[in-house]
Design an enzyme around this catalytic site. Structure first.
Site, PDB file in Angstrom:
ATOM      1  N   ARG A 134       0.755  -1.113   0.081  1.00  0.00           N
ATOM      2  CA  ARG A 134       0.051   0.301   0.152  1.00  0.00           C
ATOM      3  C   ARG A 134       0.555   0.821   0.060  1.00  0.00           C
ATOM      4  O   ARG A 134       1.752   1.206   1.043  1.00  0.00           O
ATOM      5  CB  ARG A 134      -0.537  -0.555   1.041  1.00  0.00           C
ATOM      6  CG  ARG A 134      -1.784  -0.757   1.576  1.00  0.00           C
ATOM      7  CD  ARG A 134      -2.485  -1.092   2.683  1.00  0.00           C
ATOM      8  NE  ARG A 134      -3.605  -1.867   3.758  1.00  0.00           N
ATOM      9  CZ  ARG A 134      -2.822  -2.935   4.005  1.00  0.00           C
ATOM     10  NH1 ARG A 134      -1.500  -2.807   4.164  1.00  0.00           N
ATOM     11  NH2 ARG A 134      -3.291  -4.538   4.095  1.00  0.00           N
ATOM     12  N   ARG A 138       0.355  -1.243  -5.121  1.00  0.00           N
ATOM     13  CA  ARG A 138      -0.628  -0.383  -5.446  1.00  0.00           C
ATOM     14  C   ARG A 138      -0.987   1.170  -5.701  1.00  0.00           C
ATOM     15  O   ARG A 138      -0.144   1.912  -4.650  1.00  0.00           O
ATOM     16  CB  ARG A 138      -2.030  -0.901  -4.353  1.00  0.00           C
ATOM     17  CG  ARG A 138      -3.431  -0.553  -4.598  1.00  0.00           C
ATOM     18  CD  ARG A 138      -4.163  -0.693  -3.772  1.00  0.00           C
ATOM     19  NE  ARG A 138      -4.303  -0.395  -1.982  1.00  0.00           N
ATOM     20  CZ  ARG A 138      -4.978  -0.939  -1.577  1.00  0.00           C
ATOM     21  NH1 ARG A 138      -6.143  -1.520  -0.990  1.00  0.00           N
ATOM     22  NH2 ARG A 138      -4.644  -0.206  -0.006  1.00  0.00           N
ATOM     23  N   GLU A 160     -12.196  -5.771  -7.181  1.00  0.00           N
ATOM     24  CA  GLU A 160     -12.784  -6.138  -5.657  1.00  0.00           C
ATOM     25  C   GLU A 160     -14.272  -5.251  -5.698  1.00  0.00           C
ATOM     26  O   GLU A 160     -14.850  -4.285  -4.144  1.00  0.00           O
ATOM     27  CB  GLU A 160     -11.771  -4.434  -4.640  1.00  0.00           C
ATOM     28  CG  GLU A 160     -11.636  -3.672  -5.374  1.00  0.00           C
ATOM     29  CD  GLU A 160     -10.212  -2.933  -4.406  1.00  0.00           C
ATOM     30  OE1 GLU A 160     -10.360  -2.928  -3.113  1.00  0.00           O
ATOM     31  OE2 GLU A 160      -9.756  -1.888  -5.408  1.00  0.00           O
ATOM     32  N   SER A 184      -5.939  -9.101  -8.677  1.00  0.00           N
ATOM     33  CA  SER A 184      -5.860  -9.615  -6.871  1.00  0.00           C
ATOM     34  C   SER A 184      -6.902  -9.573  -7.146  1.00  0.00           C
ATOM     35  O   SER A 184      -7.280  -7.805  -6.352  1.00  0.00           O
ATOM     36  CB  SER A 184      -4.270  -8.571  -6.654  1.00  0.00           C
ATOM     37  OG  SER A 184      -4.804  -9.375  -4.960  1.00  0.00           O
ATOM     38  N   GLY A 194      -9.454  -7.288  -3.716  1.00  0.00           N
ATOM     39  CA  GLY A 194      -9.510  -7.329  -2.729  1.00  0.00           C
ATOM     40  C   GLY A 194     -10.470  -7.728  -2.355  1.00  0.00           C
ATOM     41  O   GLY A 194     -11.678  -7.039  -2.310  1.00  0.00           O
ATOM     42  N   THR A 195     -10.116  -8.994  -1.190  1.00  0.00           N
ATOM     43  CA  THR A 195     -11.938  -9.208  -0.421  1.00  0.00           C
ATOM     44  C   THR A 195     -11.986  -8.458   0.444  1.00  0.00           C
ATOM     45  O   THR A 195     -13.787  -9.181   0.374  1.00  0.00           O
ATOM     46  CB  THR A 195     -11.203 -10.858   0.009  1.00  0.00           C
ATOM     47  OG1 THR A 195     -10.457 -11.267   0.792  1.00  0.00           O
ATOM     48  CG2 THR A 195     -11.053 -11.749  -1.903  1.00  0.00           C
ATOM     49  N   ASN A 196     -11.716  -7.738   0.628  1.00  0.00           N
ATOM     50  CA  ASN A 196     -12.412  -7.163   2.087  1.00  0.00           C
ATOM     51  C   ASN A 196     -13.610  -5.458   1.391  1.00  0.00           C
ATOM     52  O   ASN A 196     -14.560  -6.012   1.639  1.00  0.00           O
ATOM     53  CB  ASN A 196     -11.328  -6.228   2.976  1.00  0.00           C
ATOM     54  CG  ASN A 196     -10.424  -7.012   3.343  1.00  0.00           C
ATOM     55  OD1 ASN A 196     -10.472  -7.901   3.704  1.00  0.00           O
ATOM     56  ND2 ASN A 196      -8.997  -6.617   3.849  1.00  0.00           N
ATOM     57  N   ASP A 197     -12.647  -5.122   0.111  1.00  0.00           N
ATOM     58  CA  ASP A 197     -13.790  -4.137  -0.342  1.00  0.00           C
ATOM     59  C   ASP A 197     -14.560  -5.631  -1.343  1.00  0.00           C
ATOM     60  O   ASP A 197     -16.226  -4.490  -1.127  1.00  0.00           O
ATOM     61  CB  ASP A 197     -13.353  -3.675  -1.298  1.00  0.00           C
ATOM     62  CG  ASP A 197     -12.645  -2.434  -0.736  1.00  0.00           C
ATOM     63  OD1 ASP A 197     -13.756  -1.802  -0.076  1.00  0.00           O
ATOM     64  OD2 ASP A 197     -11.673  -1.695  -0.464  1.00  0.00           O
ATOM     65  N   CYS A 247      -5.547 -10.104  -1.782  1.00  0.00           N
ATOM     66  CA  CYS A 247      -4.793  -9.647  -1.519  1.00  0.00           C
ATOM     67  C   CYS A 247      -5.771  -9.261   0.006  1.00  0.00           C
ATOM     68  O   CYS A 247      -5.329  -8.696   0.864  1.00  0.00           O
ATOM     69  CB  CYS A 247      -3.877  -8.592  -1.346  1.00  0.00           C
ATOM     70  SG  CYS A 247      -4.999  -7.456  -2.805  1.00  0.00           S
TER      71      CYS A 247
HETATM   72 MG    MG Z   1     -10.077  -1.822  -1.736  1.00  0.00          MG
END
Ligand code: MG
Ligand code: ADP
Ligand code: MG
Length: 894
Positions: free
Chosen positions: A570, A625, A758, A777, A779-782, A845
């Protein structure tokens, strides 16, 4: 019509789904020729039918009656037969072991009449009355709903009146009197007499066991252990054998190895002249199992033989319940035993050494969660005096908290954010909520197999039990030890590895396993075992493991922990601290020249950061990123600023020009919902020069590293892409800058450009996006937030506990990937992305990259790698290895 009843001779260990674990293993032991009292099992399906309709499924009663008749023929006696009663136990037992969480009723079949018959045929009045009072107590509380404490109190009062230190000092007449008292108690509390019809006793006991599936304790336990609510329990109906027939009888529990450390040897507790439920309840102090060798060498010899047979048969640590009736040994239960994380690793390695299992099976039997536990810090006791008290190290780890003396208080304080240690004389199933809430459990009584020990081990909670030097006074809410009084609310430190309790908060030190990952230095013992297991995992895993790291230090640590690159670097922290001023200047810039000046100020700083990270990860990919958060996050807080400006004005002073300008910008940029606002790739498309500056910093860092002889492998990742057009534009810009830097430095700088997936739209149009992206990649949180329509920060505190409570989630979708929804988007994107670009590299990620269950999912959908925080890297490696194993019968991790 479904079949609801199986004889023990018909089942086997592979039928746990139908017969429950206890029933399946009783059948297995029966088939192996071990001495198991005969009996049969009512299936979990019958329970589900009963719970769904509130009545017994059709045909169940007849099936039970048929089996019972056969059992009566074998025994040569009828249930409750007045002159020589056959007695039964009615035992719960679900698919996954839930020790002590459901009900069991012993001695079914005793009545006012048959108790006399039992006394006569056995020639033992005391034994007969003792059995009857036990039945009244268990039946009265579990079936008829009388508060169990009332029975306890009556027993305690009788002991006081007779000056009896324990139940053994009560004679037949005392116990007959107690039976009378209990019957009156039942009548008073329920308005009903204790049923004198053995068949009715049996029927009602079976119903009560069915219903105990939905008891409070069982539900709390299932939620905690992620056991589904709809499985139901089986019911085992078994001929009673009696450990309460005198000093040549008794009951015990045993482990084939030490469940705390995994060391070979026999571990267990034995209680003379007792029924099984006394052993774990801690009514009298048990003796170590070795003592049985002295008391009854022949039974002990047989027991050791059976334990070895079982361990070879199950090829794992077995946990056993047994009873000796007048010198005759009976096996009452076995299961693959719960163990600590340390023991899991040690036992698996040992069994490989003994050629009982393969290295792959050993890998299947440990877990990432267990490894995480071994990485936790331990107490550093150097220079400290002797502990306040010692006890049995029942479940390892280091915990600090304030002493509390009941479950409710533990729950209350923990909810208020306090760390607590639950201190009890012994625990029982009602203490479960408090145990869940506590950091550690400390008891003054009970052995390694006591309720506290078994449950704490299952939860991975620190536990010291049987600390006999302490005296617990739950009424006054304090304990004393070694002349010291510890009041409720006092901080204590509990060391579950050493079995020690200390006053105050003892400092923590790294665990030896953590040290191993930090230094790579192997040693004998646990570290060696962990090292070998990690090698096995690395050898079989298909998934790569990278780390999320933003600094050279984190990158270096991740590398030591085995990361094969950085999956997410990040850049936002590179805009904080001193640099915030430059970001402010960029945001407030009125002209292109002003903005360029600010960006030029940031460029060398960012470049230096990248040089450090690329050096730490030399030779391995580093996915960088582009800036993701909304720019206003770099500006001062809106309210604070407004207050400051207003205060200055109220003083009649001229407002600070800079503050005014900032406030104006903050107001202009304010978003109702920043999560869905101007962020990610959108920033790069509207703020001129932003992408160029970041890419230039990366490219120049690559050139610099190359010039220094390094092998930098930077990749540029575009966040929050919705549509292929976005990445198309950004990619053109990236390529322009890369060409410029190559031209200027004379070093060809070539960075693959990829994107995060994401947003649902990106996942659904992944085929198009892959035309422009070299890698994906997730972004499984978002992706979880946007798929569910949740803002994580808002929902977790507001209603997640209610959702978990109501079973809407088994586990938070932010912790473990939601396979059905988010997971489906991942699958679509993988399939369509690879179809469009067969060499597309795909990773993840989000935080799910370090979650064991999610790692198995990512392996299954064929990702190339997972990326997680440096400390989770070993866990991800281990789980990636486990995920790649062919279906081995790994031990039941619950
Ligand atoms: Mg994100
Ligand atoms: P839990 O699952 O809570 O351990 P169990 O069904 O195993 O409950 O039974 C509780 C206790 O009663 C155990 O100690 C067990 O050994 C004992 N017990 C169960 N069935 C019998 C039996 N047929 N004869 C003697 N003791 C029994
Ligand atoms: Mg049991």
């Amino acid at each position: 019509m479904p079949r609801y009843v199986y004889d023990f001779t018909e089942g086997g260990r592979d039928m746990a789904g139908v017969l429950g674990g206890k029933g399946a293993n009783l059948a297995e032991m029966t088939r192996m020729g071990l001495p198991v009292p005969p009996g049969f099992t009512v299936t979990t399906e019958a329970c589900r039918a009963f719970l769904a309709s509130g009545t017994e499924p059709e045909g169940l009663q007849q099936e039970i009656a048929g089996r019972l008749a056969a059992l009566e023929r074998t025994a040569g006696r009828r249930l409750g037969q007045p002159d020589d009663p056959l007695l039964l136990s009615v035992r719960s037992g679900a698919r996954f072991s839930m020790p002590g969480m459901m009900d069991t009723i012993l001695d079914i079949g005793l009545t006012d009449e048959s108790v006399l018959g039992l006394a006569k045929v056995s020639g033992q009045d005391r034994f007969a009355w003792d059995s009857y009072r036990r039945l009244l107590q268990m039946f009265g509380s579990t079936v008829m709903g009388v508060d169990g404490a009332l029975f306890e109190n009556a027993l305690a009062a009788l002991k006081t009146a007779r000056n009896a230190p324990d139940d053994l000092h009560l004679d037949a007449a005392d116990l007959a009197g107690l039976v009378e008292t209990y019957q009156q108690l039942i009548r008073r509390e329920t308005g009903e007499d204790f049923p004198q019809d053995p068949a009715e006793q049996l029927r009602r006991a079976v119903h009560a066991v069915f219903a105990s599936w939905n008891g409070e304790r069982a539900r709390v336990y299932r939620r905690r252990e992620h056991i589904p609510d709809d499985l139901g329990t089986a019911v085992n109906i078994q001929m009673m054998v009696f450990g309460n027939r005198g000093s040549d009888s008794g009951s015990g529990v045993a482990f084939t190895r030490d469940p705390a450390t995994g060391r070979p040897g026999v571990y267990g507790d034995y209680l003379t002249n007792a029924q099984g439920e006394d052993v774990v309840a801690g009514i009298r102090n048990t003796v170590a199992l070795d003592e049985l060798e002295r008391l009854d060498p022949e039974s002990y010899r047989q027991l050791r033989g059976h334990m070895q047979t079982l361990e070879h048969h199950y090829r794992d640590l077995c946990d056993i319940e047994f009873t000796v009736e007048r010198g005759r040994l009976w096996m009452l239960q076995t299961r693959v035993g719960k163990r600590t994380a340390e023991a899991a690793f040690a036992i698996a390695a040992e069994l490989v050494e003994e050629n009982l299992i393969t290295p792959d099976e050993a890998l299947a039997r440990v877990s990432g969660e267990g490894l995480a536990r071994l990485m936790f810090p331990r107490f550093d006791t150097t220079g400290l005096g002797a502990p306040l008290a010692h006890g049995i190290p029942a479940s390892p780890g280091a915990a600090v908290g304030v002493a509390v003396f009941d479950s409710a208080e533990a729950v209350r304080r923990a909810a208020a954010g306090e760390k607590v240690v639950l201190v009890r004389q012994e625990t029982n199933p009602d203490d479960l909520p408090g145990m869940v809430a506590a950091q550690a459990v400390l008891t003054s009584r009970g052995g390694k197999t006591s309720h506290a020990a078994v449950v704490a081990r299952g939860m991975g909670k620190v536990c010291v039990c049987g600390a006999e030097e302490i005296t617990v006074d739950t009424v006054a809410r304090r304990f004393t030890a070694d002349g010291v009084t510890v009041e409720e609310g006092t901080v204590i430190s509990v060391d579950g590895s050493e079995g020690a309790v200390r006053l105050g908060s003892v400092p923590l030190a790294d665990s030896e396993v953590m040290r191993y990952f930090e230094t790579g230095e192997e040693s004998a013992g646990l570290v060696g075992v962990v090292a070998r297991t990690m090698q096995q995992a690395d050898a079989v895993r298909k998934l790569g493991v990278r780390a999320n790291a933003d600094t050279p230090e984190d990158a270096a640590r991740a590398r030591r922990f085995g990361a094969e690159g950085i999956g997410l670097c990040r850049t936002e922290h590179m805009f904080l601290g001193e640099r915030r001023k430059l970001v402010e200047a960029m945001i407030l810039a009125r002209t292109d020249a002003e903005r360029d000046r600010a960006l030029e100020g940031l460029l060398p700083l960012q470049r230096q950061d990248f040089v450090g990270i690329l050096a730490a990860m030399d030779g391995l990919p580093v996915t960088i990123r582009l800036l993701d958060p909304p720019l206003h996050e770099f500006l001062p807080d809106r309210t604070e600023l407004a207050v400051r400006v207003a205060a200055t004005q109220a003083h009649g002073d001229a407002p600070d020009a800079h503050d005014g300008e900032l406030l104006e910008a903050v107001n202009r940029m304010h978003e109702e919902n920043p999560m869905l606002g101007l962020r990610g790739v959108r920033l790069g498309l509207v703020v001129p020069g932003l992408v160029a500056m970041q890419v230039r910093a990366v490219a120049e860092a690559v050139a610099e590293r190359r010039r220094a002889g390094g092998d930098p492998k930077a990749e540029i990742m575009v966040p929050l892409v919705d549509t292929v057009e976005e990445i198309h534009i950004v990619r053109a810009e990236v390529e322009r800058v890369l060409a410029e830097v190559s031209e200027a430095t004379g070093i060809t700088v070539d960075c693959p450009v990829g994107t995060m997936i994401e947003l649902p739209r990106a996942a659904l149009t992944a085929g198009r996006i892959a035309e422009e992206a070299a890698f994906f990649s997730f972004g499984t949180n978002d992706l979880t937030q946007t798929t569910w329509g949740f803002s994580r920060d808002d929902v977790e505190a507001a209603f997640f506990s209610a959702y978990l409570e109501q079973g809407i989630f088994k586990v938070s979708p932010f912790e473990t990937i939601d396979r059905e929804g988010v997971g489906r988007l991942v699958e679509i994107a993988v399939t369509e992305g690879r179809a469009a670009r067969p060499d597309l590299k795909i990773g993840v990620c989000g935080e799910h990259g370090g979650d064991p269950d999610s790692v198995h999912f990512f392996h299954g959908v064929g990702l190339d790698y997972v990326s997680c925080s440096p400390f989770r890297v070993p866990i991800a490696r281990l789980e990636a290895g486990r995920a790649a194993l062919p279906d081995t019968e790994g031990s039941d991790s619950r």
